[in-house]
Motif scaffolding. Structure first.
Motif, PDB file in Angstrom:
ATOM      1  N   ASN A 110       0.851  -1.186   0.000  1.00 56.58           N
ATOM      2  CA  ASN A 110       0.000   0.000   0.000  1.00 56.58           C
ATOM      3  C   ASN A 110       0.889   1.240   0.000  1.00 56.58           C
ATOM      4  O   ASN A 110       1.808   1.351   0.811  1.00 56.58           O
ATOM      5  CB  ASN A 110      -0.909   0.003   1.229  1.00 56.58           C
ATOM      6  CG  ASN A 110      -1.940  -1.106   1.183  1.00 56.58           C
ATOM      7  OD1 ASN A 110      -2.406  -1.481   0.113  1.00 56.58           O
ATOM      8  ND2 ASN A 110      -2.302  -1.642   2.341  1.00 56.58           N
ATOM      9  N   VAL A 111       0.604   2.174  -0.902  1.00 56.05           N
ATOM     10  CA  VAL A 111       1.470   3.331  -1.135  1.00 56.05           C
ATOM     11  C   VAL A 111       0.710   4.631  -0.863  1.00 56.05           C
ATOM     12  O   VAL A 111      -0.435   4.788  -1.305  1.00 56.05           O
ATOM     13  CB  VAL A 111       1.982   3.347  -2.591  1.00 56.05           C
ATOM     14  CG1 VAL A 111       2.800   4.608  -2.871  1.00 56.05           C
ATOM     15  CG2 VAL A 111       2.812   2.099  -2.876  1.00 56.05           C
ATOM     16  N   ALA A 112       1.345   5.550  -0.160  1.00 56.47           N
ATOM     17  CA  ALA A 112       0.801   6.893   0.046  1.00 56.47           C
ATOM     18  C   ALA A 112       1.839   7.918  -0.393  1.00 56.47           C
ATOM     19  O   ALA A 112       3.003   7.838   0.003  1.00 56.47           O
ATOM     20  CB  ALA A 112       0.435   7.127   1.507  1.00 56.47           C
ATOM     21  N   ILE A 164      -6.306   5.544  -8.070  1.00 61.06           N
ATOM     22  CA  ILE A 164      -5.570   6.407  -7.145  1.00 61.06           C
ATOM     23  C   ILE A 164      -6.564   7.252  -6.357  1.00 61.06           C
ATOM     24  O   ILE A 164      -7.361   8.000  -6.936  1.00 61.06           O
ATOM     25  CB  ILE A 164      -4.583   7.320  -7.890  1.00 61.06           C
ATOM     26  CG1 ILE A 164      -3.665   6.496  -8.804  1.00 61.06           C
ATOM     27  CG2 ILE A 164      -3.759   8.135  -6.901  1.00 61.06           C
ATOM     28  CD1 ILE A 164      -2.729   7.339  -9.650  1.00 61.06           C
ATOM     29  N   ASP A 165      -6.524   7.136  -5.047  1.00 61.35           N
ATOM     30  CA  ASP A 165      -7.381   7.951  -4.185  1.00 61.35           C
ATOM     31  C   ASP A 165      -6.750   9.313  -3.957  1.00 61.35           C
ATOM     32  O   ASP A 165      -5.567   9.401  -3.592  1.00 61.35           O
ATOM     33  CB  ASP A 165      -7.589   7.261  -2.832  1.00 61.35           C
ATOM     34  CG  ASP A 165      -8.597   6.135  -2.903  1.00 61.35           C
ATOM     35  OD1 ASP A 165      -9.726   6.380  -3.349  1.00 61.35           O
ATOM     36  OD2 ASP A 165      -8.255   5.001  -2.508  1.00 61.35           O
ATOM     37  N   ASN A 173      -9.860   1.814  -2.677  1.00 59.09           N
ATOM     38  CA  ASN A 173      -9.567   0.920  -1.559  1.00 59.09           C
ATOM     39  C   ASN A 173      -8.299   1.269  -0.791  1.00 59.09           C
ATOM     40  O   ASN A 173      -7.772   0.440  -0.047  1.00 59.09           O
ATOM     41  CB  ASN A 173      -9.462  -0.525  -2.069  1.00 59.09           C
ATOM     42  CG  ASN A 173     -10.755  -1.000  -2.689  1.00 59.09           C
ATOM     43  OD1 ASN A 173     -11.830  -0.466  -2.417  1.00 59.09           O
ATOM     44  ND2 ASN A 173     -10.655  -2.014  -3.541  1.00 59.09           N
ATOM     45  N   SER A 174      -7.770   2.461  -0.994  1.00 65.34           N
ATOM     46  CA  SER A 174      -6.601   2.951  -0.250  1.00 65.34           C
ATOM     47  C   SER A 174      -5.345   2.132  -0.476  1.00 65.34           C
ATOM     48  O   SER A 174      -4.494   2.019   0.405  1.00 65.34           O
ATOM     49  CB  SER A 174      -6.904   3.021   1.261  1.00 65.34           C
ATOM     50  OG  SER A 174      -7.963   3.903   1.525  1.00 65.34           O
ATOM     51  N   THR A 175      -5.209   1.545  -1.661  1.00 66.93           N
ATOM     52  CA  THR A 175      -3.964   0.847  -1.996  1.00 66.93           C
ATOM     53  C   THR A 175      -2.933   1.815  -2.565  1.00 66.93           C
ATOM     54  O   THR A 175      -1.731   1.576  -2.458  1.00 66.93           O
ATOM     55  CB  THR A 175      -4.220  -0.271  -3.010  1.00 66.93           C
ATOM     56  OG1 THR A 175      -4.849   0.274  -4.168  1.00 66.93           O
ATOM     57  CG2 THR A 175      -5.111  -1.351  -2.410  1.00 66.93           C
ATOM     58  N   PHE A 176      -3.410   2.906  -3.177  1.00 72.87           N
ATOM     59  CA  PHE A 176      -2.546   3.928  -3.784  1.00 72.87           C
ATOM     60  C   PHE A 176      -3.229   5.265  -3.514  1.00 72.87           C
ATOM     61  O   PHE A 176      -4.274   5.570  -4.084  1.00 72.87           O
ATOM     62  CB  PHE A 176      -2.403   3.651  -5.275  1.00 72.87           C
ATOM     63  CG  PHE A 176      -1.396   4.506  -6.014  1.00 72.87           C
ATOM     64  CD1 PHE A 176      -0.745   5.578  -5.423  1.00 72.87           C
ATOM     65  CD2 PHE A 176      -1.106   4.230  -7.347  1.00 72.87           C
ATOM     66  CE1 PHE A 176       0.168   6.358  -6.118  1.00 72.87           C
ATOM     67  CE2 PHE A 176      -0.192   4.996  -8.064  1.00 72.87           C
ATOM     68  CZ  PHE A 176       0.447   6.059  -7.448  1.00 72.87           C
ATOM     69  N   VAL A 177      -2.641   6.042  -2.607  1.00 74.69           N
ATOM     70  CA  VAL A 177      -3.284   7.253  -2.104  1.00 74.69           C
ATOM     71  C   VAL A 177      -2.379   8.456  -2.325  1.00 74.69           C
ATOM     72  O   VAL A 177      -1.169   8.384  -2.113  1.00 74.69           O
ATOM     73  CB  VAL A 177      -3.592   7.111  -0.592  1.00 74.69           C
ATOM     74  CG1 VAL A 177      -4.010   8.443   0.018  1.00 74.69           C
ATOM     75  CG2 VAL A 177      -4.666   6.055  -0.358  1.00 74.69           C
TER      76      VAL A 177
END
Length: 258
Positions: free
Chosen positions: A144-146, A171-172, A183-187
């Motif tokens: 999971n990336v932010a 992308i969120d 789904n907050s995997t890439f934010v």
């Protein structure tokens, strides 16, 4: 939208997610209050009042009230994280220079080895493009990336560039008044939005890490760590690193001049 890794106030918002743990919004430990949403321990930012719902005095945190009021008489729910692999292909409209490729490779290795790295590069050096490969390998591994910044304008700009490069990724984009839809995997988000998460992100890339208010608010740096997994990789990007950043990352300070 799934609330994986999120701090949830209402179980009615869940579908198939699993609650990892529930706890009071505010706890008292050794006669001192702690906020279980943002981690705040500054006692001057807690307020007591009489709650007519539970007929007792309750305490709430004022530091993170913009993200939803948390108080000692109501539970919050920490949702179990999920990890989903992605092909995460990207398109770059130009070829990286030798220095940029060197930086890109170092970032990728830091991500793969769960290490921290400070990238010191002048404005216009292409720092955003240097993180593409690191993001790609992280998502291919299911991490999971932010990508975060203290500034909303930077978050919006970085989001547009990432969305253009990673066209097939969900992308969120999150900042005050704008909430994630996937789904907050890439934010891509402001640092404040990470208060909504607990031990969820495996890679956190902080753009303009020296910008206000992050450079003056230790609580926000705590927020980054609270939202990260135990072995997360942190990549810090800046054109003007302060002395403390350089000291903390003296062995992992990558300097690109142009």
């Amino acid at each position: 939208m799934k609330l994986y890794g999120r701090i949830c106030h209402d179980l009615n918002n869940l579908t198939t997610e699993t609650v990892k743990v529930s706890k009071p919004g505010v706890s008292k430990v050794h006669e001192k209050y702690i906020c279980n949403q943002c981690g705040n321990t500054d006692q001057t930012l807690f307020f007591n009042y009489y709650c007519h719902h539970c007929n007792a005095t309750t305490t709430y945190c004022r530091y993170c009230i913009n993200l939803g009021k948390v108080q000692s008489c109501k539970a919050i729910y920490i949702i179990e994280s999920e990890r989903q692999k992605s092909l995460c292909k990207y398109r770059l409209n130009f070829e990286l220079s030798e220095q940029q490729r060197h930086a890109s490779d170092k970032i990728k290795q830091a991500v793969l080895n769960s290490e921290h790295l400070l990238l010191h590069a002048v404005t216009g050096a292409g720092k955003t493009e240097m993180i593409f490969e690191g993001i790609s390998v992280a998502r291919q591994n299911g991490d999971n990336v932010a990508v975060v910044s203290p500034r909303v304008d930077v978050v919006k700009e970085v989001y547009l560039r990432l969305a253009e490069a990673f066209k097939d990724e969900q992308i969120d984009l999150m900042y005050e008044g704008n909430f994630g839809q996937y789904n907050s995997t890439f934010v891509v988000a402001t640092v404040h939005q990470l208060m909504r998460y607990d031990s969820h992100f495996d890679v956190v890339i902080v753009d303009e890490v020296d910008a206000f208010p992050l450079d003056m608010d230790n609580q926000l740096m705590h927020t980054i760590h609270k939202a990260s997994t135990l072995h997360a990789s942190h990549i810090y990007l800046t054109a003007t690193p302060n002395q403390q950043l350089q000291i903390n990352n003296s062995k992992r300070n990558l300097r690109i001049l142009k």
